[in-house]
Structure formats: structure tokens, C-alpha cells
Design an enzyme around this catalytic site. Structure first.
Site, mmCIF file in Angstrom:
data_model
loop_
_atom_site.group_PDB
_atom_site.id
_atom_site.type_symbol
_atom_site.label_atom_id
_atom_site.label_comp_id
_atom_site.label_asym_id
_atom_site.label_seq_id
_atom_site.Cartn_x
_atom_site.Cartn_y
_atom_site.Cartn_z
ATOM 1 N N CYS A 20 -0.301 4.080 2.389
ATOM 2 C CA CYS A 20 0.028 3.803 3.793
ATOM 3 C C CYS A 20 1.527 3.953 4.034
ATOM 4 O O CYS A 20 1.940 4.489 5.072
ATOM 5 C CB CYS A 20 -0.438 2.405 4.183
ATOM 6 S SG CYS A 20 -2.244 2.209 4.180
ATOM 7 N N CYS A 62 0.841 -1.197 0.000
ATOM 8 C CA CYS A 62 0.000 0.000 0.000
ATOM 9 C C CYS A 62 0.876 1.247 0.000
ATOM 10 O O CYS A 62 1.420 1.637 1.039
ATOM 11 C CB CYS A 62 -0.935 0.010 1.207
ATOM 12 S SG CYS A 62 -2.013 1.473 1.229
#
Length: 177
Positions: free
Chosen positions: A134, A131
Site C-alpha cells: 500500500c 503495509c
């Protein structure tokens, strides 16, 4: 030592992984709590039963009860957040980014350990789960807290090696059937 058992299970064709596993864990510059929390969170995120079985006892022995629980919490919350935020990021429609998430993430605000440690573990798990949003978010929090790039990279190295060992050992187990 379980680490030695794990290293001995790595096939010869993946000798680099065996050497890297020994160095990222055995020769890490990370403080013990950061190292073993990263190891535990990444072993969980790797989804490899063998890796988790071999690394968890040593992680537990090197972590306080609070840090042990927090590392497991980092793996759990990132399993959710990485899917959610990666999907929002990858969808072509930018309107999804404006919608309220509506997901509980209380552990991020109160992880039970130093915030920097939890952020580092979350970043490492986010690397495994792929991700980018993130990764950027956790990296920015860590950098603002004064964590240097070398420390962040060290956690990512731990994540990458644990993930690679898990993939390799799980594949070998299937091929041996």
C-alpha cells in the site's frame, strides 16, 4: 489547546516524542488540510483513545466537513486494505496476488476531497499499519501527481510521531494501574 495537553502528558523519558510532536504539527510545511487530515487519520489509526481524544477537536476545527469525513474514511478503508494487501504480499503463494479482491473500495475513487490529499492520508495510515504494498501504491500515485518526496516524508513523520506518542501514552496508562 489539546496539542499542548497531549505534549504535557508525554513522560520525560520520551522527551524526543514531545519535541517531535510539536514540530511535526506546529512547524509543518504541509498545507492545513493535508496536515490536519493526516493528523486525524493517523490518530484514528494509532488506536490510542488519548491521542484521538486530544487531537480530534483541533483537526475538526482545521478541516472542512468534507475533509474531516474523508480523513476518517482514509483511516477506515486503510484499516481494511492494509491487512488485506499486506497479507497477500506476505503469503508465500503468489497465486493470491492473482485473485480478485472482491472488497468495496469506492471511497478511494471518490473521497470527497482532492485525490492527492486522500492519497497522502492513506499513505500515512499505511505507514502506521505496515503495509509495504500500500505504501508503494500510494507513493507512486502521489509522485505521478507531482507531489515531492519531502511532502511524502513529512506525512510519514507525522504518522510515526503520532503512533509513537500513542504507544507511549497507552503503555504508561497500563503501567499506572
Amino acid at each position: 489547546m489539546a496539542l499542548d495537553e497531549l505534549k504535557s502528558a508525554i513522560p520525560d523519558f520520551a522527551k524526543d516524542l514531545k519535541l517531535n510532536l510539536g514540530s511535526v504539527i506546529g512547524n509543518s510545511d504541509l498545507p492545513q488540510q493535508q496536515l490536519w487530515g493526516t493528523v486525524l487519520a493517523c490518530a484514528i489509526a494509532s488506536r490510542s483513545p488519548k491521542v484521538l481524544r486530544e487531537l480530534e477537536p483541533e483537526a475538526k476545527a482545521n478541516l472542512s466537513a468534507e475533509a474531516y469525513t474523508a480523513a476518517k474514511s482514509a483511516a477506515a478503508i486503510m484499516a481494511m486494505n492494509n491487512v488485506f494487501y499486506r497479507t497477500r504480499h506476505l503469503l508465500s503463494d503468489p497465486e493470491y496476488g492473482t485473485l480478485r479482491a472482491g472488497l468495496r473500495m469506492n471511497v478511494i475513487g471518490n473521497p470527497g476531497v482532492e485525490k492527492v490529499d486522500f492519497e497522502l492520508w492513506s499513505l500515512a495510515v499505511s505507514a502506521i499499519n505496515g503495509c509495504g504494498q500500500c505504501l508503494d501504491s500510494h507513493e507512486q500515485v502521489l509522485r505521478k501527481a507531482g507531489v515531492d518526496r519531502e511532502t511524502i516524508q513529512e506525512a510519514v513523520k507525522v504518522a510515526s510521531v503520532i503512533q509513537a506518542v500513542g504507544v507511549t501514552l497507552d503503555a504508561e496508562a497500563v503501567l499506572a494501574e
